[in-house]
Design a protein around this motif. Structure first.
Motif, PDB file in Angstrom:
ATOM      1  N   UNK A   1      38.723  -4.655  33.668  1.00 23.09           N
ATOM      2  CA  UNK A   1      37.599  -3.845  33.559  1.00 23.09           C
ATOM      3  C   UNK A   1      37.336  -2.806  34.479  1.00 23.09           C
ATOM      4  N   UNK A   2      37.160  -1.755  34.212  1.00 23.39           N
ATOM      5  CA  UNK A   2      37.087  -0.465  35.205  1.00 23.39           C
ATOM      6  C   UNK A   2      35.660   0.123  34.807  1.00 23.39           C
ATOM      7  N   UNK A   3      34.807   0.151  35.903  1.00 23.42           N
ATOM      8  CA  UNK A   3      33.626   0.911  35.725  1.00 23.42           C
ATOM      9  C   UNK A   3      34.035   2.624  35.528  1.00 23.42           C
ATOM     10  N   UNK A   4      32.999   3.301  34.766  1.00 21.39           N
ATOM     11  CA  UNK A   4      33.273   4.824  34.919  1.00 21.39           C
ATOM     12  C   UNK A   4      32.872   5.271  36.271  1.00 21.39           C
ATOM     13  N   UNK A   5      32.246   4.614  37.090  1.00 23.48           N
ATOM     14  CA  UNK A   5      31.777   5.277  38.513  1.00 23.48           C
ATOM     15  C   UNK A   5      31.086   3.945  39.256  1.00 23.48           C
ATOM     16  N   UNK A   6      32.066   3.793  40.362  1.00 23.22           N
ATOM     17  CA  UNK A   6      31.726   2.388  41.166  1.00 23.22           C
ATOM     18  C   UNK A   6      30.392   2.652  41.668  1.00 23.22           C
ATOM     19  N   UNK A   7      29.909   3.911  42.090  1.00 26.54           N
ATOM     20  CA  UNK A   7      28.841   4.072  42.675  1.00 26.54           C
ATOM     21  C   UNK A   7      27.455   4.030  41.772  1.00 26.54           C
ATOM     22  N   UNK A   8      27.694   3.606  40.565  1.00 26.01           N
ATOM     23  CA  UNK A   8      26.574   3.221  39.762  1.00 26.01           C
ATOM     24  C   UNK A   8      26.118   1.888  40.157  1.00 26.01           C
ATOM     25  N   UNK A   9      26.822   0.921  40.729  1.00 24.20           N
ATOM     26  CA  UNK A   9      26.459  -0.225  41.279  1.00 24.20           C
ATOM     27  C   UNK A   9      25.149  -0.089  42.211  1.00 24.20           C
ATOM     28  N   UNK A  10      25.442   0.844  43.037  1.00 26.85           N
ATOM     29  CA  UNK A  10      24.202   1.216  43.991  1.00 26.85           C
ATOM     30  C   UNK A  10      23.046   1.990  43.339  1.00 26.85           C
ATOM     31  N   UNK A  11      23.292   2.957  42.559  1.00 26.38           N
ATOM     32  CA  UNK A  11      22.092   3.625  41.891  1.00 26.38           C
ATOM     33  C   UNK A  11      21.333   2.854  41.075  1.00 26.38           C
ATOM     34  N   UNK A  12      21.767   1.740  40.332  1.00 31.21           N
ATOM     35  CA  UNK A  12      21.238   1.251  39.220  1.00 31.21           C
ATOM     36  C   UNK A  12      20.966  -0.281  39.460  1.00 31.21           C
ATOM     37  N   UNK A  13      21.181  -0.833  40.298  1.00 23.41           N
ATOM     38  CA  UNK A  13      20.927  -2.244  40.867  1.00 23.41           C
ATOM     39  C   UNK A  13      19.374  -1.993  41.113  1.00 23.41           C
ATOM     40  N   UNK A  14      18.698  -2.932  40.675  1.00 23.99           N
ATOM     41  CA  UNK A  14      17.020  -3.038  40.987  1.00 23.99           C
ATOM     42  C   UNK A  14      16.766  -3.769  42.365  1.00 23.99           C
TER      43      UNK A  14
END
Length: 417
Positions: A71-84
């Motif tokens: 599995x590959x995320x569309x953008x690894x930066x989403x993990x920082x933006x969308x973690x709560x």
């Protein structure tokens, strides 16, 4: 949060739940414009776009990344933006600045959802040795998304309420003509009883373990407190009379200039309220909504009663059918003449603390409930913004006593001499 169900969902049923849940979220945002999706009116609320992305990140972070090597995320930066607030899942963007994240835009977030949906559909469609474990995690993620569906609409209501144009999310809808329902009471003998989830079906960790507790004899009202009741409290000077208020509550009410429920105003001797269907006259016989624990407690004292404990609430209603005005009804505001469930979450007098024997699970998923078990109050019963699919008699939601933007109301109880 965890699902410790005795009979977890089979993978095909988990896939069906996933598709149904994701479709409901997508339907909720269909009436919104891109500008609506960016609204963040306070730190407690999040933009609709963030809710869409965060619930997607949840499936990606806790299911796809650990269990799908390719599995590959569309953008690894989403993990920082969308973690709560999952500290064990890594660093995250500041909660009060979620409304500043204009990019990725709505189209990119929708593509992110589609990417994860396709990957999870594929994962659940293949035979695997860990298929049951994946299905349990999917069920958990779906219930997590259902909570965010409720937050999405209540956060949106709060954001829209600041617009002088008083915009509507859905078209206005007339309310039925009603008459006052007299307040009646049901008596309970009390005694030693059991509360908490028994393990059959889904539940969050904070609903367990099932345990014994003693309940003194009590009476509980057969209906929630209505807007008609609340106006009588207001007209009697209830907001200004410190005799009915906890000291902290009176200080907050004075500082915040509370004189009526959130979203109310008076115009030409008529009380109005802002709803997701725009401004509407206050429905006198609907349950009062958007009141804090402090206000609910003060009203109960004024009425010569008190708020029920969560054990009293569960003992009273545990065998009542879960039917009422929920999110799926599409009303999105409390309605007159409904049953026990739905319409408004009902404040109890019980602090949100662990049940005897509670142990949070290991790992980041164990952070969901356990670390919030301080300074918050339990509410029971579900609301008009709660998905019916996630409701059960043992469900405990919790908020801080000053908060008002959720669909919060109350039901009275009193001791039996």
């Amino acid at each position: 949060m965890t699902n410790t169900a005795l009979s977890p969902l089979a993978p095909p049923d988990a896939l069906s739940l996933f598709q149904r849940t994701r479709a409901r979220t997508d339907k909720l945002v269909q009436p919104l414009r891109p500008e609506d999706m960016m609204l963040q009116s306070m730190e407690d609320a999040s933009p609709a776009k963030w809710h869409l992305a965060h619930t997607t990140w949840f499936f990606e972070e806790f299911i796809l990344k650990p269990r799908e090597p390719d599995y590959t995320s569309p953008d690894d930066r989403f993990a920082f933006l969308f973690n709560s607030y999952y500290t064990q899942a890594g660093p995250r963007h500041a909660r009060d600045r979620r409304g500043m994240v204009s990019r990725p835009d709505c189209a990119e977030v929708a593509a992110y959802r589609g990417h994860v949906d396709d990957a999870l559909d594929d994962l659940l469609s293949h035979d695997r040795d860990d298929a049951e474990e994946i299905a349990a995690l999917v069920e958990l993620g779906c219930h997590h998304e259902m909570q965010h569906q409720e937050l999405l609409v209540t956060d949106l209501l709060h954001g829209l309420s600041f617009n002088p144009l008083l915009p509507t999310y859905l078209d206005p809808e007339p309310l039925p003509v009603t008459s006052e329902v007299p307040l009646s009471w049901t008596a309970h003998d009390g005694g030693l009883t059991e509360i908490g989830h028994d393990g059959a079906g889904f539940a969050y960790d904070c609903e367990q373990p099932r345990h014994q507790t003693y309940v003194a004899p009590f009476e509980i009202a057969d209906r929630p407190v209505t807007n008609r009741d609340w106006i009588a409290f207001m007209e009697d000077g209830g907001y200004a009379d410190p005799r009915f208020w906890l000291m902290e509550g009176h200080a907050v009410a004075t500082r915040e200039d509370w004189t009526h429920p959130l979203y109310w105003w008076q115009q030409d001797d008529t009380w109005w309220t802002f709803t997701l269907r725009g401004p509407q006259p206050v429905a006198l016989d609907a349950p009062v909504c958007h009141v804090s624990y402090y206000e609910a407690d003060a009203f109960a004292r004024w009425a010569g009663a008190r708020l029920p404990t969560e054990a009293e609430h569960e003992l009273t209603f545990h065998d009542r059918e879960i039917a009422g005005n929920f999110l799926e009804n599409g009303k999105l505001r409390p309605m007159p003449g409904q049953g026990v469930w739905g319409d408004v979450w009902e404040w109890t007098s019980s602090p949100f603390t662990p049940y005897p024997g509670f142990t949070p699970p290991d790992g980041a998923l164990g952070e969901y409930n356990g670390k919030f078990m301080v300074n918050q109050i339990v509410l029971r019963g579900g609301s008009c913004a709660t998905p019916r699919e996630q409701m059960r008699a043992t469900y405990r939601t919790f908020f801080y006593p000053h908060q008002r933007w959720q669909m919060m109301g109350l039901r009275l109880a009193r001791d039996v001499a």
